[in-house]
Design a protein around this motif. Structure first.
Motif, short mmCIF file in Angstrom:
data_model
loop_
_atom_site.label_atom_id
_atom_site.label_comp_id
_atom_site.label_asym_id
_atom_site.label_seq_id
_atom_site.Cartn_x
_atom_site.Cartn_y
_atom_site.Cartn_z
N VAL A 112 0.86 -1.19 0.00
CA VAL A 112 0.00 0.00 0.00
C VAL A 112 0.89 1.24 0.00
CG1 VAL A 112 -1.65 1.35 1.36
CG2 VAL A 112 -1.93 -1.12 1.14
N VAL A 113 0.59 2.18 -0.88
CA VAL A 113 1.41 3.39 -1.01
C VAL A 113 0.74 4.53 -0.24
CG1 VAL A 113 2.41 5.08 -2.59
CG2 VAL A 113 2.28 2.66 -3.25
N VAL A 114 1.48 5.09 0.73
CA VAL A 114 1.04 6.25 1.49
C VAL A 114 1.96 7.42 1.11
CG1 VAL A 114 0.64 7.27 3.76
CG2 VAL A 114 0.19 4.83 3.38
N ALA A 115 1.38 8.41 0.45
CA ALA A 115 2.17 9.55 -0.04
C ALA A 115 1.86 10.79 0.78
CB ALA A 115 1.87 9.81 -1.51
N TYR A 116 2.91 11.40 1.31
CA TYR A 116 2.76 12.70 1.94
C TYR A 116 2.18 13.65 0.91
CZ TYR A 116 4.40 16.45 5.14
OH TYR A 116 4.50 17.51 6.01
N VAL A 117 1.38 14.61 1.36
CA VAL A 117 0.71 15.52 0.43
C VAL A 117 1.71 16.35 -0.37
CG1 VAL A 117 0.41 17.47 2.03
CG2 VAL A 117 -1.33 17.02 0.25
N ASN A 118 2.95 16.46 0.13
CA ASN A 118 4.00 17.20 -0.57
C ASN A 118 4.54 16.37 -1.73
OD1 ASN A 118 3.70 18.13 2.18
ND2 ASN A 118 5.51 19.40 1.86
N THR A 119 3.69 16.11 -2.72
CA THR A 119 4.05 15.32 -3.89
C THR A 119 3.29 15.87 -5.10
OG1 THR A 119 2.34 13.76 -3.14
CG2 THR A 119 4.62 13.11 -2.79
N ASP A 128 -2.19 5.06 -2.85
CA ASP A 128 -3.45 4.60 -2.28
C ASP A 128 -4.02 5.60 -1.29
OD1 ASP A 128 -3.58 1.83 -3.47
OD2 ASP A 128 -1.63 1.72 -2.47
N TYR A 129 -3.13 6.24 -0.54
CA TYR A 129 -3.52 7.26 0.45
C TYR A 129 -2.57 8.44 0.34
CZ TYR A 129 -6.04 3.55 3.06
OH TYR A 129 -6.87 2.53 3.43
N CYS A 130 -3.11 9.63 0.53
CA CYS A 130 -2.27 10.78 0.84
C CYS A 130 -2.37 11.01 2.34
CB CYS A 130 -2.73 12.03 0.10
SG CYS A 130 -2.30 12.01 -1.66
N CYS A 131 -1.43 11.78 2.87
CA CYS A 131 -1.47 12.12 4.29
C CYS A 131 -0.78 13.46 4.50
CB CYS A 131 -0.77 11.04 5.14
SG CYS A 131 1.03 10.99 4.94
N ILE A 139 -3.53 7.48 9.52
CA ILE A 139 -3.72 6.79 8.24
C ILE A 139 -2.98 5.46 8.22
CG2 ILE A 139 -3.01 6.91 5.80
CD1 ILE A 139 -4.08 9.80 5.82
N VAL A 140 -1.74 5.45 8.69
CA VAL A 140 -0.98 4.19 8.72
C VAL A 140 -1.65 3.21 9.68
CG1 VAL A 140 1.22 3.15 9.40
CG2 VAL A 140 1.19 5.19 7.94
N ASN A 141 -2.14 3.70 10.80
CA ASN A 141 -2.83 2.81 11.76
C ASN A 141 -4.14 2.24 11.19
OD1 ASN A 141 -1.11 2.66 13.98
ND2 ASN A 141 -1.87 4.58 14.85
N MET A 315 -7.30 11.03 2.61
CA MET A 315 -6.54 11.88 3.53
C MET A 315 -7.47 12.83 4.28
SD MET A 315 -3.77 14.87 2.55
CE MET A 315 -5.02 15.94 1.81
N ILE A 316 -8.39 13.45 3.56
CA ILE A 316 -9.30 14.42 4.17
C ILE A 316 -10.23 13.75 5.18
CG2 ILE A 316 -11.24 15.95 3.64
CD1 ILE A 316 -9.79 16.64 1.01
N ALA A 317 -10.57 12.49 4.91
CA ALA A 317 -11.56 11.80 5.75
C ALA A 317 -10.98 11.28 7.06
CB ALA A 317 -12.16 10.63 4.96
N ILE A 318 -9.65 11.11 7.12
CA ILE A 318 -9.03 10.47 8.29
C ILE A 318 -8.26 11.50 9.12
CG2 ILE A 318 -7.32 8.77 9.06
CD1 ILE A 318 -8.00 7.11 6.60
N GLY A 319 -8.49 11.47 10.42
CA GLY A 319 -7.70 12.30 11.33
C GLY A 319 -8.16 13.73 11.43
#
Length: 319
Positions: A112-119, A128-131, A139-141, A315-319
């Motif tokens: 699963v790919v988690v990309a910081y929004v700075n991309t 798969d996810y931005c954060c 998000i990782v949890n 990303m917007i929906a979590i946290g």
């Protein structure tokens, strides 16, 4: 005309053009003070992404850097998104390309790919996810513990998230923001020695974040006074905490808002040279020109935008 009079005139014209075009001005916490002061929404990347997703304005003037304006354009394909200076880029976003991510994914099939929004939008489209720094841990949890994760592109934020979540199946891209990476442990040690009663606020992108976590775990930094936080949470903490002094380990632009919210408190930069040149490119004159001339419209092609939108919405929906 004095500088103060010129600034007042520019602010007045910006307000007039904003009303004429039904525009909203979004600004990041690292922008220059006079740009922060005219923002309708001032915040970190997550707050600004949420504001972009929710606005009813026809025009979004994004006072930040290029990837932020791209994110707003992805969330609002029917709106006009303006970036007052096209040269406002990001060294962290430049540290990984779409082709590099494709190869990395091929080496870790099923991850699963988690990309910081700075991309870039192209990298988000392959994720798969931005954060952001404020919700990366959440998000990782949220991802099953046995699922391998590719976290990109910031190695300092990645190390922080890995420690907070205890994930040993998390691969971290070796990218960095050159400004945050330049805030080193020695800077923090020196300033904290001069201000021993201050609260220490550390952004997890910083070069000092790993050492701060280690020093915390070893009792070398007081747990009640050391906080690793996103920029948005730094602002909240400085407003609500009882401390009268704060050492700030992030880009220095945020101190303007902190001081404005807390005139009786003192804020000291861990490294006074932590200045992002890209964040300082946008001026009042450029904001006015963007509004008047419909200048520097940011668009993302539909295929890329459609692929990137799911990761951003998560990303917007979590946290």
């Amino acid at each position: 005309m004095t500088m103060t009079e010129t600034k007042s005139r520019l602010v007045e014209e910006i307000q007039q053009w904003k009303e004429k075009r039904n525009a909203i001005i979004l600004a990041h916490n690292y922008e220059i003070p006079e740009v922060q002061d005219i923002a309708d929404v001032l915040g970190d990347s997550l707050m600004l992404a949420r504001a972009a997703a929710e606005t009813t304005a026809d025009v979004i003037v994004f006072c930040g850097v290029h990837f932020m304006a791209e994110t707003a354009a992805i969330l609002n394909p029917e709106k006009t998104v303006l970036l007052p200076d096209l040269e406002a880029g990001c060294s962290l976003a430049d540290s990984i390309t779409a082709d590099q991510l494709r190869q990395w994914k091929a080496e870790h099939p099923g991850a699963v790919v988690v990309a910081y929004v700075n991309t870039t939008a192209e990298v988000k489209a392959l994720s798969d996810y931005c954060c952001t720094s404020s919700n990366a841990v959440d998000i990782v949890n949220s991802i099953p513990a046995d699922q391998e994760i590719l976290f990109l592109p910031d190695m300092f934020l990645g190390s922080f998230v890995q420690k907070e979540t205890g994930r040993d199946n998390m691969q971290i891209w070796m990218g960095e923001c050159h400004v945050h990476a330049g805030i080193q442990p020695g800077h923090v040690d020196e300033v904290m020695a001069q201000h021993p009663d201050a609260d220490l606020l550390v952004h997890p992108e910083c070069g000092c974040s790993t050492s701060s976590m280690y020093q915390l775990s070893e009792g070398m930094l007081p747990k009640e006074k050391t906080h690793i936080l996103s920029t948005g949470n730094m602002l909240k903490h400085s407003k609500n905490a009882d401390a009268s002094e704060f050492v700030i380990a992030t880009e220095v632009g945020i101190i303007h808002q902190m001081q404005k919210q807390n005139p009786d408190k003192r804020f000291i930069a861990a490294n006074e040279q932590a200045i992002c040149p890209f964040m300082k490119m946008i001026t009042l004159e450029k904001v006015l020109d963007a509004l008047k001339e419909n200048q520097h419209v940011i668009t993302v092609d539909k295929e890329t935008a459609d692929q990137a939108k799911l990761a951003i919405e998560r990303m917007i929906a979590i946290g």
